[in-house]
Design a protein around this motif. Structure first.
Motif, PDB file in Angstrom:
ATOM      1  N   LEU A 351      40.971  55.774  32.851  1.00  0.00           N
ATOM      2  CA  LEU A 351      41.981  55.887  33.898  1.00  0.00           C
ATOM      3  C   LEU A 351      42.408  54.500  34.380  1.00  0.00           C
ATOM      4  O   LEU A 351      43.581  54.304  34.729  1.00  0.00           O
ATOM      5  CB  LEU A 351      41.435  56.723  35.058  1.00  0.00           C
ATOM      6  N   GLY A 352      41.478  53.559  34.407  1.00  0.00           N
ATOM      7  CA  GLY A 352      41.849  52.190  34.751  1.00  0.00           C
ATOM      8  C   GLY A 352      42.816  51.595  33.745  1.00  0.00           C
ATOM      9  O   GLY A 352      43.782  50.915  34.112  1.00  0.00           O
ATOM     10  N   SER A 353      42.585  51.868  32.471  1.00  0.00           N
ATOM     11  CA  SER A 353      43.532  51.405  31.453  1.00  0.00           C
ATOM     12  C   SER A 353      44.878  52.097  31.625  1.00  0.00           C
ATOM     13  O   SER A 353      45.936  51.489  31.398  1.00  0.00           O
ATOM     14  CB  SER A 353      42.974  51.672  30.051  1.00  0.00           C
ATOM     15  N   GLY A 354      44.845  53.376  32.058  1.00  0.00           N
ATOM     16  CA  GLY A 354      46.100  54.076  32.335  1.00  0.00           C
ATOM     17  C   GLY A 354      46.860  53.428  33.470  1.00  0.00           C
ATOM     18  O   GLY A 354      48.095  53.307  33.411  1.00  0.00           O
ATOM     19  N   ALA A 355      46.138  52.999  34.516  1.00  0.00           N
ATOM     20  CA  ALA A 355      46.791  52.300  35.629  1.00  0.00           C
ATOM     21  C   ALA A 355      47.415  50.999  35.158  1.00  0.00           C
ATOM     22  O   ALA A 355      48.535  50.643  35.555  1.00  0.00           O
ATOM     23  CB  ALA A 355      45.774  52.036  36.737  1.00  0.00           C
ATOM     24  N   VAL A 356      46.700  50.272  34.297  1.00  0.00           N
ATOM     25  CA  VAL A 356      47.228  49.003  33.759  1.00  0.00           C
ATOM     26  C   VAL A 356      48.462  49.268  32.900  1.00  0.00           C
ATOM     27  O   VAL A 356      49.486  48.580  33.024  1.00  0.00           O
ATOM     28  CB  VAL A 356      46.139  48.289  32.939  1.00  0.00           C
ATOM     29  N   ILE A 357      48.386  50.261  32.039  1.00  0.00           N
ATOM     30  CA  ILE A 357      49.525  50.581  31.171  1.00  0.00           C
ATOM     31  C   ILE A 357      50.729  51.017  32.007  1.00  0.00           C
ATOM     32  O   ILE A 357      51.868  50.621  31.726  1.00  0.00           O
ATOM     33  CB  ILE A 357      49.119  51.695  30.174  1.00  0.00           C
ATOM     34  N   PHE A 358      50.477  51.808  33.029  1.00  0.00           N
ATOM     35  CA  PHE A 358      51.544  52.275  33.909  1.00  0.00           C
ATOM     36  C   PHE A 358      52.190  51.101  34.637  1.00  0.00           C
ATOM     37  O   PHE A 358      53.426  51.006  34.718  1.00  0.00           O
ATOM     38  CB  PHE A 358      50.970  53.270  34.920  1.00  0.00           C
ATOM     39  N   PHE A 440      42.680  40.727  32.575  1.00  0.00           N
ATOM     40  CA  PHE A 440      42.724  40.553  34.028  1.00  0.00           C
ATOM     41  C   PHE A 440      42.702  39.098  34.490  1.00  0.00           C
ATOM     42  O   PHE A 440      43.165  38.802  35.591  1.00  0.00           O
ATOM     43  CB  PHE A 440      41.545  41.299  34.669  1.00  0.00           C
ATOM     44  N   LEU A 441      42.171  38.205  33.694  1.00  0.00           N
ATOM     45  CA  LEU A 441      42.085  36.811  34.124  1.00  0.00           C
ATOM     46  C   LEU A 441      43.188  35.980  33.479  1.00  0.00           C
ATOM     47  O   LEU A 441      43.997  36.480  32.699  1.00  0.00           O
ATOM     48  CB  LEU A 441      40.703  36.248  33.774  1.00  0.00           C
ATOM     49  N   GLY A 442      43.220  34.695  33.797  1.00  0.00           N
ATOM     50  CA  GLY A 442      44.225  33.810  33.220  1.00  0.00           C
ATOM     51  C   GLY A 442      45.603  34.031  33.808  1.00  0.00           C
ATOM     52  O   GLY A 442      45.764  34.518  34.925  1.00  0.00           O
ATOM     53  N   LYS A 443      46.609  33.673  33.022  1.00  0.00           N
ATOM     54  CA  LYS A 443      47.998  33.794  33.448  1.00  0.00           C
ATOM     55  C   LYS A 443      48.666  34.966  32.729  1.00  0.00           C
ATOM     56  O   LYS A 443      48.271  35.320  31.618  1.00  0.00           O
ATOM     57  CB  LYS A 443      48.759  32.508  33.137  1.00  0.00           C
ATOM     58  N   PRO A 444      49.695  35.543  33.356  1.00  0.00           N
ATOM     59  CA  PRO A 444      50.443  36.624  32.671  1.00  0.00           C
ATOM     60  C   PRO A 444      51.041  36.129  31.360  1.00  0.00           C
ATOM     61  O   PRO A 444      51.618  35.047  31.295  1.00  0.00           O
ATOM     62  CB  PRO A 444      51.530  36.993  33.679  1.00  0.00           C
ATOM     63  N   ARG A 445      50.903  36.927  30.310  1.00  0.00           N
ATOM     64  CA  ARG A 445      51.397  36.535  28.990  1.00  0.00           C
ATOM     65  C   ARG A 445      52.697  37.234  28.628  1.00  0.00           C
ATOM     66  O   ARG A 445      53.195  37.059  27.516  1.00  0.00           O
ATOM     67  CB  ARG A 445      50.339  36.848  27.932  1.00  0.00           C
ATOM     68  N   SER A 446      53.219  38.035  29.520  1.00  0.00           N
ATOM     69  CA  SER A 446      54.483  38.716  29.255  1.00  0.00           C
ATOM     70  C   SER A 446      55.161  39.026  30.578  1.00  0.00           C
ATOM     71  O   SER A 446      54.545  38.959  31.650  1.00  0.00           O
ATOM     72  CB  SER A 446      54.251  40.012  28.470  1.00  0.00           C
ATOM     73  N   GLU A 447      56.429  39.341  30.485  1.00  0.00           N
ATOM     74  CA  GLU A 447      57.191  39.673  31.685  1.00  0.00           C
ATOM     75  C   GLU A 447      56.664  40.948  32.334  1.00  0.00           C
ATOM     76  O   GLU A 447      56.634  41.070  33.565  1.00  0.00           O
ATOM     77  CB  GLU A 447      58.668  39.836  31.322  1.00  0.00           C
ATOM     78  N   ASN A 448      56.218  41.913  31.509  1.00  0.00           N
ATOM     79  CA  ASN A 448      55.675  43.156  32.059  1.00  0.00           C
ATOM     80  C   ASN A 448      54.439  42.893  32.909  1.00  0.00           C
ATOM     81  O   ASN A 448      54.271  43.473  33.982  1.00  0.00           O
ATOM     82  CB  ASN A 448      55.333  44.113  30.915  1.00  0.00           C
ATOM     83  N   ALA A 449      53.560  42.013  32.423  1.00  0.00           N
ATOM     84  CA  ALA A 449      52.351  41.685  33.180  1.00  0.00           C
ATOM     85  C   ALA A 449      52.688  40.901  34.440  1.00  0.00           C
ATOM     86  O   ALA A 449      52.049  41.060  35.481  1.00  0.00           O
ATOM     87  CB  ALA A 449      51.387  40.905  32.299  1.00  0.00           C
ATOM     88  N   ASP A 450      53.688  40.053  34.343  1.00  0.00           N
ATOM     89  CA  ASP A 450      54.068  39.215  35.485  1.00  0.00           C
ATOM     90  C   ASP A 450      54.616  40.056  36.637  1.00  0.00           C
ATOM     91  O   ASP A 450      54.465  39.696  37.812  1.00  0.00           O
ATOM     92  CB  ASP A 450      55.104  38.185  35.030  1.00  0.00           C
ATOM     93  N   HIS A 451      55.259  41.198  36.316  1.00  0.00           N
ATOM     94  CA  HIS A 451      55.855  42.044  37.341  1.00  0.00           C
ATOM     95  C   HIS A 451      55.004  43.278  37.665  1.00  0.00           C
ATOM     96  O   HIS A 451      55.469  44.199  38.338  1.00  0.00           O
ATOM     97  CB  HIS A 451      57.248  42.503  36.895  1.00  0.00           C
ATOM     98  N   ALA A 452      53.760  43.302  37.184  1.00  0.00           N
ATOM     99  CA  ALA A 452      52.882  44.449  37.441  1.00  0.00           C
ATOM    100  C   ALA A 452      52.523  44.535  38.921  1.00  0.00           C
ATOM    101  O   ALA A 452      52.376  43.520  39.605  1.00  0.00           O
ATOM    102  CB  ALA A 452      51.621  44.328  36.601  1.00  0.00           C
ATOM    103  N   LYS A 453      52.392  45.763  39.415  1.00  0.00           N
ATOM    104  CA  LYS A 453      52.001  46.000  40.798  1.00  0.00           C
ATOM    105  C   LYS A 453      50.896  47.034  40.839  1.00  0.00           C
ATOM    106  O   LYS A 453      50.753  47.856  39.931  1.00  0.00           O
ATOM    107  CB  LYS A 453      53.207  46.489  41.620  1.00  0.00           C
TER     108      LYS A 453
END
Length: 615
Positions: A351-358, A440-453
């Motif tokens: 479910l945590g991976s589902g939250a990340v994917i969402f 979860f660590l480091g810097k966002p590697r994509s625009e999707n990760a950068d705008h995740a909430k």
């Protein structure tokens, strides 16, 4: 109280029927009805658990002359009560999570109808009093998983994955059915109580079982059913592909319930047969080795996967191998205890991976994530708890249950199996912290990760509940009351199992941090033996060639038989023979008087010859 199990069993079926027959076009109402049904099921399960008393009831479903009859019933003891809590608890949390995760899905009613059907099917397996009832619900679980894995059937990959899961499980189920019939031939009973009484009253099994080899074969054939459902090698190939289904489905089916059904069934069966009986045959040793090999292969594959769900899928395969190994080592308590704790933290991770994917707009590649610690703090914290629980960090539920499996291997004297179990524990820590560091660590590697909430409360609340269970379900005050076959932990710092467990966590964490603590790409990708790990040891390709070669060979043989034997000799042969005789007689009927005279003369000579010389 005796009616509550019937209500727990029937409520999901009534819900699925109501959605399919009357609420199919009312998406939101269907979701709400299904979720409320799951909530009621959980409440009723908690009521039964709080009473702590064993319950049983049944009715005759089919009666055949000369046969005891087939019963549908329930048996609630400590084992089934704990398993029922897993099914109802994780099922309810998945329903709640799905309300948000699937809210925009165009087939929401069909999805929740499938969830309710699955809950009914899985409940039937848990409550079953005999192998016939269990087999019927076993097949229903296969059907409902087929429907849920292929929920997005418009995608070819999802449709293919559902068919692959269904067909692979049919192979295991065929062996399961044969094993049940052989066992019935030996014991004369399909019921677990009847099997238990047979071996309890007969003394040593060698005095009552006609062939111990046949008995071992029956056990291994029954285990084939578990190999299919619990995805043990070589029938493991369907589980990673099943990640094509919605992520909440993965949490319910592939983490906590369906894949655990095989382990539960073997524990239920072994408890009926008795450990003393099983200790005198060779079947359990084979089971232990299959579990160990599956656990190691899956852990190695997980170290080089990039899809977040597939990493967790191979992790599930590996942990199921742990459980199967414990059952094969004739320590079903350890296997069931790990099943119980694993259900909570693996459902949490899925479910945590589902939250990340969402949050990342359906991105599943961990190398296109990164930096989620800041934008998704609740998911980060709960996923971290699930990670350390799976790795067996001391203080978590996973530590207690994993420790018991290592102890089982050590006490059995099979040190090679113990070494495999310790290596798998190290690999588990390595690949899970690889996932955690990269995503979860480091810097966002994509625009999707950068705008995740961070996800909303309908998703985060189940994560928090599961995180608490991932920590506390292994302790006496909780696990001792609700866990099936709970085994209290005894602290022995000098024991081989404890030393191996702690060493595995330290070494795995160190290697994961060294390689993936701060990197933009995988330093091991396609290097040496790691290429084989990434390509899953080419097992799927080998299956494709084997099936393709087998089909082509069979097709060529059938074509040869059809063309040469059927067509050439039988169908066309008779046709050509009739045509040949027709042409011969056609030449004789030419209308030429001289020809007729010659034939007449030959006939007269033949009559004279036969009359004078032969007679």
């Amino acid at each position: 109280m005796e009616s509550l199990p019937w209500l727990i069993l029937g409520l999901p079926l009534l819900t699925a029927a109501a959605i399919h027959l009357g609420l199919k076009k009312k998406q939101s109402l269907s979701a709400l009805v299904s979720t409320c049904s799951a909530a009621v099921t959980l409440v009723l399960t908690l009521v039964i658990i709080s009473k702590g008393s064993d319950l049983a009831g049944s009715f005759t479903w089919a009666s055949i002359p000369g046969f005891d009859g087939i019963e549908i019933g329930y048996e609630l003891n400590r084992l089934s009560r704990g398993m029922m809590l897993v099914v109802a608890g994780v099922g309810f949390l998945v329903h709640v999570f799905s309300l948000a995760y699937m809210r925009d899905d165009s087939a929401l009613a069909r999805y929740f109808c499938g969830l309710s059907l699955f809950m009914f099917s899985m409940t039937g397996i848990v409550l079953a009093t005999n192998f016939i009832m269990m087999f019927m619900f076993w097949e229903l679980v296969g059907l409902s998983s087929y429907l849920l894995i292929g929920h997005w059937y418009q995608k070819d990959s999802a449709a293919d994955a559902s068919k692959k899961a269904f067909l692979t499980n049919r192979i295991g189920d065929f062996g399961f059915m044969i094993g049940i019939l052989i066992l019935w031939g030996i014991t004369g009973s399909f019921t677990f109580n009847g099997i238990s009484e047979f071996f309890a009253d007969a003394g040593h099994p060698k005095t009552v079982v006609p062939s111990m080899t046949m008995f071992s074969a029956a056990i291994l054939l029954i285990f084939m059913g578990a190999m299919g459902k619990s995805a043990q090698a070589p029938l493991h190939v369907w589980l990673p592909d099943a990640m094509e289904g919605p992520t909440p489905v993965s949490a319910l089916i592939h983490a906590a319930t369906m894949v655990a059904a095989g382990v539960f069934m073997m524990v239920r069966f072994f408890s009926a047969v008795g450990m003393e009986t099983l200790d005198s045959i060779w079947g359990p040793d084979v089971i232990a080795w299959i579990g160990a090999i599956t656990s190691l292969l899956a852990a190695l594959m997980a170290t080089q996967q990039d899809d977040i769900k597939k990493i967790l899928a191979y992790s599930t395969l590996s942990q199921l191998g742990y459980m199967v190994m414990a059952v094969g080592l004739l320590d079903p308590e350890a296997g069931m205890f790990h099943l119980f704790t694993h259900a909570w933290f693996k459902a949490l991770l899925f479910l945590g991976s589902g939250a990340v994917i969402f949050a990342c707009h359906h991105e599943q590649n961990i190398w296109k994530m990164g930096g989620l610690k800041k934008t998704m703090p609740i998911t980060f914290l709960t996923f971290g708890i699930g990670t350390i629980a799976l790795c067996g960090v001391p203080g978590t539920a996973g530590f207690f249950s994993k420790e018991h499996i290592l102890e089982s291997a050590a006490h059995s004297g099979q040190w090679f199996l113990f070494g495999i179990a310790a290596l798998v524990a190290c690999l588990t820590t390595f690949y899970m912290f690889r996932l955690f560091f990269v995503a979860f660590l480091g810097k966002p590697r994509s625009e999707n990760a950068d705008h995740a909430k961070e996800v909303g409360p309908l998703m985060s609340a189940p994560l928090i509940v599961l995180a608490l269970m991932a920590i506390f379900s292994g302790y006496q005050f909780l696990g001792g009351k609700i866990s099936p076959l709970y085994k209290p932990f005894e602290f022995h710092p000098d024991a081989p199992a404890f030393i191996a467990s702690i060493s595995a966590v330290v070494i795995g964490l160190f290697l994961a941090w060294k390689l993936y603590g701060n990197t933009e790409n995988d330093p091991l990708e396609n290097k040496g033996v790691f290429k084989h790990f990434r390509n899953k040891f080419y097992i799927d390709e080998a299956y494709a060639k084997l099936v393709g070669y087998g089909q082509d060979t069979l097709a060529a043989f059938i074509h040869f038989f059809d063309e040469l034997i059927i067509n050439g000799f039988i169908v066309d042969g008779f046709s050509r023979a009739a045509g040949g005789f027709g042409r011969i007689f056609g030449r004789l009927q030419s209308g030429n008087l001289q020809g007729y005279a010659v034939l007449f003369g030959i006939g007269v000579l033949l009559v004279i010859y036969l009359t004078v010389f032969v007679s």
